[in-house]
Motif scaffolding. Structure first.
Motif, PDB file in Angstrom:
ATOM      1  N   PHE A   1       0.842  -1.188   0.000  1.00  0.00           N
ATOM      2  CA  PHE A   1       0.000   0.000   0.000  1.00  0.00           C
ATOM      3  C   PHE A   1       0.885   1.249   0.000  1.00  0.00           C
ATOM      4  CE2 PHE A   1      -2.665  -3.226   1.997  1.00  0.00           C
ATOM      5  CZ  PHE A   1      -3.881  -3.041   1.373  1.00  0.00           C
ATOM      6  N   TRP A   2       0.336   2.343  -0.518  1.00  0.00           N
ATOM      7  CA  TRP A   2       0.986   3.637  -0.407  1.00  0.00           C
ATOM      8  C   TRP A   2      -0.080   4.700  -0.152  1.00  0.00           C
ATOM      9  CZ3 TRP A   2       0.140   7.503  -4.201  1.00  0.00           C
ATOM     10  CH2 TRP A   2      -0.551   7.075  -5.343  1.00  0.00           C
ATOM     11  N   PHE A   3       0.322   5.739   0.559  1.00  0.00           N
ATOM     12  CA  PHE A   3      -0.641   6.758   0.982  1.00  0.00           C
ATOM     13  C   PHE A   3      -0.577   7.941   0.035  1.00  0.00           C
ATOM     14  CE2 PHE A   3      -2.289  10.215   3.652  1.00  0.00           C
ATOM     15  CZ  PHE A   3      -3.461   9.627   4.096  1.00  0.00           C
ATOM     16  N   HIS A   4      -1.742   8.321  -0.494  1.00  0.00           N
ATOM     17  CA  HIS A   4      -1.853   9.473  -1.384  1.00  0.00           C
ATOM     18  C   HIS A   4      -2.190  10.699  -0.529  1.00  0.00           C
ATOM     19  CE1 HIS A   4      -3.780  12.121  -4.444  1.00  0.00           C
ATOM     20  NE2 HIS A   4      -2.835  11.592  -5.213  1.00  0.00           N
ATOM     21  N   PHE A   5      -1.161  11.534  -0.256  1.00  0.00           N
ATOM     22  CA  PHE A   5      -1.349  12.656   0.672  1.00  0.00           C
ATOM     23  C   PHE A   5      -2.334  13.700   0.152  1.00  0.00           C
ATOM     24  CE2 PHE A   5       2.373  10.864   2.686  1.00  0.00           C
ATOM     25  CZ  PHE A   5       2.157  11.142   4.037  1.00  0.00           C
ATOM     26  N   PRO A   6      -2.282  14.119  -1.140  1.00  0.00           N
ATOM     27  CA  PRO A   6      -3.279  15.106  -1.589  1.00  0.00           C
ATOM     28  C   PRO A   6      -4.714  14.617  -1.427  1.00  0.00           C
ATOM     29  CG  PRO A   6      -1.475  14.975  -3.164  1.00  0.00           C
ATOM     30  CD  PRO A   6      -1.279  13.851  -2.196  1.00  0.00           C
ATOM     31  N   GLY A   7      -4.950  13.314  -1.681  1.00  0.00           N
ATOM     32  CA  GLY A   7      -6.296  12.763  -1.556  1.00  0.00           C
ATOM     33  C   GLY A   7      -6.604  12.192  -0.195  1.00  0.00           C
ATOM     34  N   SER A   8      -5.590  12.135   0.700  1.00  0.00           N
ATOM     35  CA  SER A   8      -5.746  11.617   2.053  1.00  0.00           C
ATOM     36  C   SER A   8      -6.375  10.220   2.048  1.00  0.00           C
ATOM     37  CB  SER A   8      -6.596  12.579   2.907  1.00  0.00           C
ATOM     38  OG  SER A   8      -6.601  12.166   4.266  1.00  0.00           O
ATOM     39  N   ARG A   9      -5.762   9.309   1.268  1.00  0.00           N
ATOM     40  CA  ARG A   9      -6.323   7.958   1.181  1.00  0.00           C
ATOM     41  C   ARG A   9      -5.202   6.950   0.929  1.00  0.00           C
ATOM     42  NH1 ARG A   9      -7.302  10.269  -3.870  1.00  0.00           N
ATOM     43  NH2 ARG A   9      -6.409   9.087  -5.623  1.00  0.00           N
ATOM     44  N   TRP A  10      -5.456   5.699   1.298  1.00  0.00           N
ATOM     45  CA  TRP A  10      -4.554   4.595   1.031  1.00  0.00           C
ATOM     46  C   TRP A  10      -4.869   3.991  -0.332  1.00  0.00           C
ATOM     47  CZ3 TRP A  10      -0.279   3.329   3.655  1.00  0.00           C
ATOM     48  CH2 TRP A  10      -0.156   3.727   4.986  1.00  0.00           C
ATOM     49  N   ASN A  11      -3.835   3.708  -1.109  1.00  0.00           N
ATOM     50  CA  ASN A  11      -4.000   3.067  -2.412  1.00  0.00           C
ATOM     51  C   ASN A  11      -3.263   1.734  -2.411  1.00  0.00           C
ATOM     52  OD1 ASN A  11      -5.470   5.208  -3.429  1.00  0.00           O
ATOM     53  ND2 ASN A  11      -3.703   6.189  -4.382  1.00  0.00           N
TER      54      ASN A  11
END
Length: 246
Positions: free
Chosen positions: A54-64
């Protein structure tokens, strides 16, 4: 981790998960949070034995998910609001150490190692994808581009996040959809901000499918080997007859 120009700070958590079968080495589940002046200023990845889960998308504040088809991030684990204090701590450490280490420590910078290969055995006219793997990345700040016959390609391109490796460098992967045609020259072009060097890896579409090339090569090798063995047998027969006559 740090150095002037390529300064980055990282907070690393690692958990060793024992293998339930036999005496195999334990698996390593790690979470790496990185902050730096260059974009991306913040990155967060969860890996298992260096495989990005997993990696965290900071602009969208979500885990991908890092793997297609992987189940979503469990909602009860590390919610987005819990990541904010950790990212602030990383940036605070970078802000405190950066000015003091500037010009004192040598710059930490890796030379990217680039490789390109098809996702499937290539066949002319059949849809496929090229995969570009960039290793030995540090700091985690570089761009990956694609060209075909020297012209930039943007359609069908997907580029993943920076995935931390065990040696404290990073790996990044990019893919581009292609329909191979004989002689097509594709290139994966890697550039880093503030760096005058560019790393390029090429892939040339074959004239025939890879399986057909392999079959042809194996057939040719078998014929050549048979010819050599036949000549060797003939020489041995002639030598044996000569020995009897003598």
């Amino acid at each position: 981790m740090g150095g002037c120009g390529g300064l980055a700070a990282a907070l690393i958590w690692a958990v060793f998960v024992a293998d339930a079968v036999g005496d195999s080495a334990p698996h390593v589940l790690s979470e790496v949070l990185t902050c730096q002046p260059d974009a991306p200023s913040l990155s967060l990845s969860v890996t298992l034995d260096e495989l990005g889960l997993f990696w965290f998308h900071f602009p969208g504040s979500r885990w991908n998910p890092g793997i297609p088809g992987l189940a979503p991030w469990p909602g009860e684990l590390e919610k987005p609001q819990e990541i904010l204090p950790e990212s602030q701590l990383c940036q605070k450490i970078l802000g405190m150490l950066g000015p003091q280490l500037q010009g004192v420590l040598p710059e930490a910078r890796g030379i990217p190692v680039v490789s390109v290969f098809p996702a499937l055995p290539p066949a002319p006219g059949q849809p496929n994808a090229l995969v570009c793997v960039v290793e030995n990345v540090f700091p985690p700040a570089l761009d990956i581009g694609w060209t075909r016959a020297g012209a930039a390609v943007t359609a069908g391109v997907t580029t993943g996040p920076f995935v931390p490796a065990a040696d404290l460098t990073f790996v990044r992967v990019s893919r581009v959809a292609v329909v191979p045609r004989a002689g097509d020259v594709h290139a994966c072009v890697v550039t880093a901000p503030g760096d005058n060097r560019t790393a390029v890896a090429y892939w040339v579409a074959p004239d025939t499918p890879l399986d057909q090339q392999l079959d042809t090569a194996l057939t040719g090798a078998a014929l050549a080997l048979g010819l050599v063995l036949g000549l060797l047998g003939l020489v041995l027969i002639l030598l044996a007859r000569g020995s009897r006559k003598g």
